[in-house]
Design an enzyme around this catalytic site. Structure first.
Site, PDB file in Angstrom:
ATOM      1  N   ASP A  38       0.867  -1.180   0.000  1.00  0.00           N
ATOM      2  CA  ASP A  38       0.000   0.000   0.000  1.00  0.00           C
ATOM      3  C   ASP A  38       0.906   1.232   0.000  1.00  0.00           C
ATOM      4  O   ASP A  38       2.118   1.121   0.057  1.00  0.00           O
ATOM      5  CB  ASP A  38      -0.960  -0.039   1.187  1.00  0.00           C
ATOM      6  CG  ASP A  38      -0.246   0.037   2.532  1.00  0.00           C
ATOM      7  OD1 ASP A  38       0.995   0.193   2.550  1.00  0.00           O
ATOM      8  OD2 ASP A  38      -0.923  -0.064   3.561  1.00  0.00           O
ATOM      9  N   SER A  39       0.301   2.415  -0.069  1.00  0.00           N
ATOM     10  CA  SER A  39       1.105   3.630  -0.229  1.00  0.00           C
ATOM     11  C   SER A  39       1.526   4.239   1.100  1.00  0.00           C
ATOM     12  O   SER A  39       2.327   5.157   1.135  1.00  0.00           O
ATOM     13  CB  SER A  39       0.291   4.669  -0.998  1.00  0.00           C
ATOM     14  OG  SER A  39      -0.764   5.138  -0.176  1.00  0.00           O
ATOM     15  N   GLY A  79      -0.635   5.808   2.826  1.00  0.00           N
ATOM     16  CA  GLY A  79      -1.647   6.844   3.028  1.00  0.00           C
ATOM     17  C   GLY A  79      -2.656   6.458   4.097  1.00  0.00           C
ATOM     18  O   GLY A  79      -2.935   7.245   5.006  1.00  0.00           O
ATOM     19  N   ASP A  84      -2.842   8.324  -1.786  1.00  0.00           N
ATOM     20  CA  ASP A  84      -4.161   8.955  -1.845  1.00  0.00           C
ATOM     21  C   ASP A  84      -4.541   9.516  -0.487  1.00  0.00           C
ATOM     22  O   ASP A  84      -3.903   9.200   0.520  1.00  0.00           O
ATOM     23  CB  ASP A  84      -5.216   7.929  -2.280  1.00  0.00           C
ATOM     24  CG  ASP A  84      -5.345   6.780  -1.281  1.00  0.00           C
ATOM     25  OD1 ASP A  84      -4.336   6.443  -0.627  1.00  0.00           O
ATOM     26  OD2 ASP A  84      -6.445   6.215  -1.166  1.00  0.00           O
ATOM     27  N   GLY A 117     -10.829   4.024   0.619  1.00  0.00           N
ATOM     28  CA  GLY A 117     -11.651   4.878   1.464  1.00  0.00           C
ATOM     29  C   GLY A 117     -12.915   4.226   1.983  1.00  0.00           C
ATOM     30  O   GLY A 117     -13.839   4.915   2.401  1.00  0.00           O
ATOM     31  N   ASP A 158      -7.956  -7.480   0.217  1.00  0.00           N
ATOM     32  CA  ASP A 158      -7.085  -7.760   1.354  1.00  0.00           C
ATOM     33  C   ASP A 158      -7.835  -7.346   2.607  1.00  0.00           C
ATOM     34  O   ASP A 158      -8.737  -6.506   2.544  1.00  0.00           O
ATOM     35  CB  ASP A 158      -5.796  -6.937   1.284  1.00  0.00           C
ATOM     36  CG  ASP A 158      -6.042  -5.487   1.677  1.00  0.00           C
ATOM     37  OD1 ASP A 158      -6.561  -4.739   0.846  1.00  0.00           O
ATOM     38  OD2 ASP A 158      -5.756  -5.118   2.833  1.00  0.00           O
ATOM     39  N   CYS A 206     -13.352 -28.498   7.090  1.00  0.00           N
ATOM     40  CA  CYS A 206     -12.114 -27.830   6.649  1.00  0.00           C
ATOM     41  C   CYS A 206     -10.993 -28.853   6.492  1.00  0.00           C
ATOM     42  O   CYS A 206     -10.819 -29.721   7.348  1.00  0.00           O
ATOM     43  CB  CYS A 206     -11.714 -26.771   7.676  1.00  0.00           C
ATOM     44  SG  CYS A 206     -10.200 -25.887   7.272  1.00  0.00           S
ATOM     45  N   CYS A 262      -7.744 -28.003   6.326  1.00  0.00           N
ATOM     46  CA  CYS A 262      -6.453 -27.387   6.663  1.00  0.00           C
ATOM     47  C   CYS A 262      -5.694 -28.285   7.640  1.00  0.00           C
ATOM     48  O   CYS A 262      -6.263 -29.167   8.272  1.00  0.00           O
ATOM     49  CB  CYS A 262      -6.642 -25.977   7.226  1.00  0.00           C
ATOM     50  SG  CYS A 262      -6.942 -25.876   8.997  1.00  0.00           S
ATOM     51  N   CYS A 312      -7.256 -28.292  11.291  1.00  0.00           N
ATOM     52  CA  CYS A 312      -8.489 -29.064  11.490  1.00  0.00           C
ATOM     53  C   CYS A 312      -8.263 -30.566  11.286  1.00  0.00           C
ATOM     54  O   CYS A 312      -9.001 -31.383  11.832  1.00  0.00           O
ATOM     55  CB  CYS A 312      -9.578 -28.549  10.554  1.00  0.00           C
ATOM     56  SG  CYS A 312     -10.097 -26.862  10.983  1.00  0.00           S
ATOM     57  N   HIS A 338      -5.509 -21.609  10.225  1.00  0.00           N
ATOM     58  CA  HIS A 338      -6.878 -22.008   9.870  1.00  0.00           C
ATOM     59  C   HIS A 338      -7.637 -20.854   9.213  1.00  0.00           C
ATOM     60  O   HIS A 338      -8.279 -21.037   8.174  1.00  0.00           O
ATOM     61  CB  HIS A 338      -7.669 -22.518  11.078  1.00  0.00           C
ATOM     62  CG  HIS A 338      -9.132 -22.591  10.768  1.00  0.00           C
ATOM     63  ND1 HIS A 338      -9.691 -23.647  10.070  1.00  0.00           N
ATOM     64  CD2 HIS A 338     -10.125 -21.674  10.960  1.00  0.00           C
ATOM     65  CE1 HIS A 338     -10.977 -23.390   9.869  1.00  0.00           C
ATOM     66  NE2 HIS A 338     -11.269 -22.204  10.391  1.00  0.00           N
TER      67      HIS A 338
HETATM   68 ZN   LIG Z   1      -9.163 -25.520   9.293  1.00  0.00          ZN
END
Ligand SMILES: [Zn+2]
Length: 390
Positions: free
Chosen positions: A91-92, A94, A145, A244, A294, A332, A334, A337, A363
């Site tokens: 990012d800038s 800002g 900005d 913004g 993001d 899940c 992952c 999990c 997770h």
């Molecule tokens: Zn998970």
């Protein structure tokens, strides 16, 4: 050539494709985890790779203060410094500077502010924000900005939008004159691989440069946002962000502004919605035609024991999980999990173990990335289009 978005399928307003950057390809729509200080707190780069992270975001303001831009530049740029071969965005600065309410002063030239760390005085201008981001060397960098505060009256929102437009043009001018100074563009690959150094992040495409994105502002006024979009497009950038938002306005207002602004952004270029949102929101926005998002929410919430699951939010600190043998999210896949029980995760959190932050973050990131993967599948299950290339 800086970046290229290949749109491979569309469904309604949504698009799925591939963003080609100097450091690899990114499947879009994409969620970008936030690594504020060149680190996603608690999660090492090899785990991020295993999670399938293709692009990371880092914060200019924080890196500028620590470790300082000269250090990162001397180390060959952010990719090499943190040993991350894949794409990055900065990012800038800002947004962070504008959140220092009592410590900043805005002028036409830029923003004077004091460090939140030690009170030392600093000055950021569009040119300085470009110089810093070129030194950091992320694949995608952002125009400097002014993030309009909420609420803002009509005159204030217009003045702020006009300032962002003038700053955007100054950013582009500086960037075009200095983009060859990015650390990885002037360093030979052989030197990057010099003996005695850890493996280096080398651009995958010779002669590539960074891409500078413009940012649409205009407060919560759809007409002003429309005008901001058109005039930012007139300045000309390879991608556009909606900035913004998430500054205290009601969620419905965020959504209305995003949807109305999207209509005015070029169909064949990346669209980036900054700093939004919950898993439901990122899925909705991706289905509405946003390509990149993001948010600190999955990582920050994880560190506070708040976990996103297919069955809704789980606050793992609660006593009800003390003897719960089930997986955090049975749906899940992952690594957390697959291996640990809610009871163990609750114990780690209650005992303030470092591992709690690590596992919770892994997770939540997996959940966000899986959410976007399923949106991509949903889009590709619609009608495929011919490849559109910018
Ligand atoms: Zn998970």
């Amino acid at each position: 050539m800086s970046i290229q978005l290949q749109i491979e399928a569309t469904r309604g307003s949504a698009r799925a494709g591939t963003l080609i950057t100097p450091h690899g390809e990114v499947e879009t729509p994409v969620f970008m985890p936030v690594g504020t200080l060149a680190s996603v707190k608690g999660v090492s780069q090899d785990v991020l790779e295993e999670l399938g992270v293709q692009i990371l975001l880092s914060n200019t303001y924080h890196l500028y203060l620590r470790p300082g831009i000269e250090t990162v530049r001397q180390m060959g740029g952010l990719h090499r410094f943190m040993s991350w071969d894949r794409a990055m965005l900065t990012d800038s600065g800002g947004f962070q500077v504008f959140s220092l309410n009592d410590l900043r002063k805005v002028s036409e030239e830029g923003v004077a502010f004091r460090s939140h760390l030690d009170g030392s005085p600093h000055f950021l201008s569009p040119e300085k924000a470009m110089e810093i981001q070129i030194g950091l060397g992320a694949d995608i960098i952002m125009a400097f900005d002014e993030c309009t505060e909420y609420p803002a009256d009509a005159q204030r929102a217009r003045d702020s939008m006009e300032l962002t437009l003038r700053w955007g043009a100054r950013c582009k001018k500086y960037f075009e004159a200095h983009k060859q100074e990015v650390p990885w563009a002037r360093t030979e690959s052989a030197e990057l691989r010099s003996a005695g150094r850890p493996r280096a992040a080398v651009p995958t495409r010779a002669g590539a440069t960074q891409a500078l994105f413009g940012i649409v502002q205009g407060g919560m006024d759809a007409a002003l946002r429309h005008e901001s979009a058109e005039r930012t497009i007139d300045v000309g950038f390879p991608g556009y962000a909606i900035g913004g938002l998430s500054v205290g306005e009601p969620r419905e207002v965020t959504r209305d502004i995003v949807l109305s602004t999207l209509e005015h952004l070029p169909a064949n270029q990346p669209r980036y919605l900054m700093g939004v949102g919950t898993p439901e929101e990122i899925a909705q926005y991706a289905q509405s035609g946003v390509d990149m998002m993001d948010c600190v929410l999955p990582t920050r919430a994880a560190r506070h024991g708040l976990l996103f699951t297919s069955e809704g939010k789980v606050s793992i600190k609660q006593a009800r999980y003390a003897q719960d043998e089930s997986a955090l999210d049975p749906a899940c896949d992952c690594r957390v999990c697959q291996r640990y029980s809610r009871a163990y995760l609750r114990h780690l959190y209650a005992s303030n173990e470092l591992l709690a932050q690590v596992l919770n973050t892994v997770h939540n990131l997996h959940f966000y990335l899986a959410t976007m993967r399923s949106v991509r599948v949903w889009i590709r299950a619609g009608h495929a289009t011919g490849t559109v290339t910018t």
